[in-house]
Design a protein around this motif. Structure first.
Motif, short mmCIF file in Angstrom:
data_model
loop_
_atom_site.label_atom_id
_atom_site.label_comp_id
_atom_site.label_asym_id
_atom_site.label_seq_id
_atom_site.Cartn_x
_atom_site.Cartn_y
_atom_site.Cartn_z
N LYS A 1 18.23 109.99 57.24
CA LYS A 1 18.90 110.67 58.36
C LYS A 1 18.25 112.01 58.69
O LYS A 1 18.49 112.56 59.78
CB LYS A 1 20.38 110.88 58.02
N PHE A 2 17.43 112.55 57.78
CA PHE A 2 16.83 113.86 58.01
C PHE A 2 15.55 113.70 58.84
O PHE A 2 14.92 112.64 58.85
CB PHE A 2 16.55 114.55 56.68
N PRO A 3 15.13 114.75 59.54
CA PRO A 3 13.97 114.64 60.43
C PRO A 3 12.67 114.43 59.67
O PRO A 3 12.57 114.72 58.47
CB PRO A 3 13.98 115.97 61.19
N ALA A 4 11.65 113.94 60.39
CA ALA A 4 10.35 113.69 59.77
C ALA A 4 9.74 114.95 59.17
O ALA A 4 9.02 114.90 58.17
CB ALA A 4 9.39 113.09 60.80
N SER A 5 10.04 116.11 59.77
CA SER A 5 9.49 117.37 59.25
C SER A 5 9.95 117.67 57.84
O SER A 5 9.33 118.47 57.13
CB SER A 5 9.90 118.53 60.18
N ALA A 6 11.03 117.04 57.38
CA ALA A 6 11.52 117.26 56.02
C ALA A 6 10.67 116.56 54.98
O ALA A 6 10.83 116.82 53.78
CB ALA A 6 12.97 116.79 55.91
N PHE A 7 9.75 115.66 55.41
CA PHE A 7 8.99 114.84 54.46
C PHE A 7 7.47 114.95 54.65
O PHE A 7 6.73 114.44 53.82
CB PHE A 7 9.39 113.37 54.60
N THR A 8 7.01 115.58 55.70
CA THR A 8 5.57 115.60 55.98
C THR A 8 4.82 116.39 54.92
O THR A 8 5.38 117.21 54.20
CB THR A 8 5.31 116.23 57.37
N GLY A 9 3.51 116.10 54.84
CA GLY A 9 2.66 116.85 53.92
C GLY A 9 2.65 116.33 52.51
O GLY A 9 2.18 117.02 51.61
N ASN A 10 3.18 115.12 52.27
CA ASN A 10 3.11 114.49 50.95
C ASN A 10 1.99 113.46 50.94
O ASN A 10 1.58 112.97 52.00
CB ASN A 10 4.45 113.85 50.60
N ILE A 11 1.50 113.09 49.76
CA ILE A 11 0.28 112.29 49.68
C ILE A 11 0.47 110.84 50.14
O ILE A 11 -0.38 110.27 50.78
CB ILE A 11 -0.31 112.32 48.25
N ASP A 12 1.61 110.26 49.83
CA ASP A 12 1.74 108.83 50.10
C ASP A 12 3.21 108.47 50.21
O ASP A 12 3.75 107.70 49.43
CB ASP A 12 1.07 108.02 48.98
#
Length: 654
Positions: free
Chosen positions: A212-223
């Motif tokens: 439910k959280f925006p994509a910006s909460a997860f970006t910048g991770n390797i995989d």
């Protein structure tokens, strides 16, 4: 008159008492909290922006807020005041009534003290923009009243634990800009409205509870993948869709409906030739079927191999258009418990469990709820026939301490193995996971269970399966839920790889000396690797750990050097020192381990002898589940201890 004067005295006394009470309230001081704050500031280097005068009330200090009665410190806010170094223990952790703690934007380093677990009433903790390190602070899991937790922009590493769910009142969790790794757990406090784990080293799929959280909460991770980010890739490319059938173009001229005579003749000749070609092909197929063809018969196809090794419930090759005999199947083995097919596996949601020396392992949850582990192999060099033959050997191995191979898939581009999913995880994760406060260590009895059950599994591979494991390491030892019985996984895969890329040439710390030279694994090299595994259980140190003193020294040589200097107690894991009356057993297991890691292969016992020696250690403890008499050679026979077990570790040259 006397009565009136007596009443006046009582009123006067009450008034004076009231004044004294008010005076006491005004001059009250949270003495214990003040001492804790003074200890903190005296032990923590800081700039001159903090001027706390010990003669003043702590409630008047900069950044300190007390309750209305000035009986305890309610809030401590010291953002950006130039604090440097580690947070000293037994200081801030003594502020048991604290509700708000803000130390953000300083230069704090090291780990969060374990006594932060005393801050039971804390509601907001702001530690962002420092240089704090270590794994996720386990002491914070006891702060069940926390509503805001901000650890962002620090140097925290390791996994994000599922225990975050203990913080049931969280409304905001900020972990971005750290070094957290592994899979993202299913975090689901009911009131969580702010969440961020961007710019870490996380992998796998995003749990549904966090989508439910925006994509910006997860970006910048390797995989990391899954909603709200792009969907996770399947194990191998999905079948290419058939090209859409385009409607025939409308004729440009409706007048010329008849074909020219030359075209009619050409079509007739072409049809006759095509009919003749089809007739010839049909005759050849009939002759081949009746065994009249002079050519030798083809080797059995994958479907035939499935009939010999087990049964296949898969559909035809979903990658499209294969030649006869090359149609790829998901091949199951007899006695299996699964009934899905290749298309079901393609549709499964996949989560990366880890990337090892032979490939990547995925946790796959199928649509009907079945969970399996799919290992996607890399660098396989053998032919399809050789691959199928090795799978047939491995698929027949059945033992309670061996993870069964349930199915396999082979195509030109993809080679997959399907195993049971074991939610308790690996020995490596349990042994080398977080060692902070709140961790439940692996006790001696359970380490003995792991040692014995692993030995039994390897003995079965060697004796009954005639299979060399070739890749023994703690991450390939999986544990059963709640029992800590071990199961051996990833066995028998070395024949699928070339000598320079086989798994045993990539696992630093576990390799037998002769493997480095001969480039070939044997039963005896398995025994050596198992001996290193025993040393890992005893010392708590990973074989490739950098803290073994001399650079480049391996675990067996480190143990031998310590024992040679009569420092035997220094060898053992400090977590084992809390248990009583186990010293003799630890030394006995150490002797067995050192016998297994003998430099000369012929001086090492075989796995049947190793099982017998470990069982002999537990002969007096018949009801602890560690020893079971059995005629099965893979479970030992409880015979006398071999000479190697009686040899002092100093007498064995590693």
């Amino acid at each position: 008159m006397f009565l009136n004067s007596g009443c006046g005295a009582v009123v006067l006394f009450s008034f004076v008492s009231f004044l004294l009470f008010l005076s006491h309230r005004v001059d009250s001081e949270p003495t214990q909290d003040k001492q804790a704050l003074l200890a903190f500031i005296s032990k923590t280097p800081h700039e001159n922006r903090i001027q706390w005068n010990a003669s003043d009330s702590a409630c008047s200090w900069v950044g300190v807020e007390c309750d209305a009665n000035q009986s305890f410190v309610y809030s401590l806010r010291l953002p950006g005041v130039g604090l440097v170094g580690q947070i000293p223990p037994n200081t801030l952790g003594q502020l048991s009534q604290l509700r708000v703690l803000s130390l953000r934007a300083n230069r704090l380093t090291g780990q969060i003290p374990s006594d932060f677990s005393n801050l039971k009433l804390l509601r907001s903790l702001y530690l962002q923009n420092n240089n704090l390190s270590g794994e996720f602070p386990s002491s914070l899991f006891e702060l069940t009243r926390l509503t805001r937790l901000d650890l962002s922009t620090n140097n925290f590493t390791g996994p994000i634990p599922f225990s975050v769910n203990n913080l049931t009142h969280l409304t905001g969790l900020f972990l971005e800009n750290n070094g957290f790794s592994g899979n993202l757990p299913s975090i689901n406090p009911g009131g969580l409205v702010d969440f961020n784990v961007s710019n870490n080293h996380l992998n796998g799929s995003i749990p549904r509870t966090l989508s439910k959280f925006p994509a910006s909460a997860f970006t910048g991770n390797i995989d990391i993948c899954g909603e709200p980010l792009p969907p996770c890739n399947p194990f191998f490319p999905s079948p290419s869709p058939s090209p859409p059938v385009e409607p025939p173009e409308k004729p440009l001229h409706k007048k010329s409906k008849k074909l020219p005579t030359a075209a009619i003749i050409a079509i007739s000749i072409g049809s006759a030739l095509l009919l003749l070609l089809l007739l010839l092909i049909l005759i050849l197929c009939l002759r081949r079927k009746r065994g009249q063809s002079p050519k030798a018969a083809k080797p059995p196809t994958t479907a035939r191999a499935a009939g010999e090794a087990g049964t296949s419930s898969s559909k035809d090759d979903v990658t499209g258009g294969s030649a006869e005999g090359e149609r790829n199947k998901l091949v199951f083995f007899d006695g299996g418990v699964y009934s899905f097919d290749l298309e079901d596996l393609l549709r499964a949601s996949a989560e990366v469990l880890g990337k090892g020396s032979v490939g990547t392992s995925y946790k796959a949850v199928l649509e009907e709820g079945t969970t399996v582990v799919v290992k996607r192999l890399k660098d396989v060099v053998v032919t399809k026939k050789e691959f199928e033959q090795q799978m047939e050997v491995l698929g027949k191995i059945k033992h309670e301490n061996v993870v069964p191979l349930r199915a396999f898939y082979y195509s030109k581009d993809e080679k997959l193995l399907v195993y049971d999913y074991m939610p308790a995880g690996s020995l490596s994760a349990l042994l080398h996971g977080s060692r902070g406060s709140g961790r439940t260590p692996l006790d001696w009895d359970n380490r003995m269970k792991v040692a014995l059950s692993t030995a039994r599994g390897l003995a079965h591979l060697h004796l009954s399966g005639k299979v060399v494991h070739g890749n023994i390491k703690s991450s390939n030892i999986l544990l059963r839920q709640d029992t800590h019985d071990a199961c051996v996984s990833d066995f028998g895969l070395n024949p699928l790889f070339s000598g320079s890329t086989s798994p045993n040439h990539r696992i630093a710390g576990y390799r037998a000396p002769e493997v480095l030279e001969a480039r070939r694994v044997t039963f005896k090299s398995d025994v050596y690797s198992f001996g290193v595994l025993l040393l890992e259980l005893l010392t708590g140190k990973a074989p490739n750990q950098a803290s073994l003193g001399e650079e480049g020294i391996d675990l067996p040589r480190w143990v031998q050097s310590v024992v040679r200097e009569e420092w035997t107690a220094e060898v053992f894991d400090v977590e084992l020192m809390r248990y009583n009356n186990i010293e003799e057993e630890m030394v006995q297991l150490l002797q067995i381990a050192m016998a297994c890691v003998a430099t000369v292969p012929d001086q090492r016992p075989d796995m049947r002898e190793v099982v017998r020696m470990i069982e002999e250690m537990n002969r007096a403890e018949t009801d602890d589940g560690l020893r079971q008499s059995s005629d099965d050679p893979s479970k030992g026979s409880g015979g006398p201890t071999t000479p190697e077990a009686r040899t002092s570790p100093r007498g064995v040259t590693p």
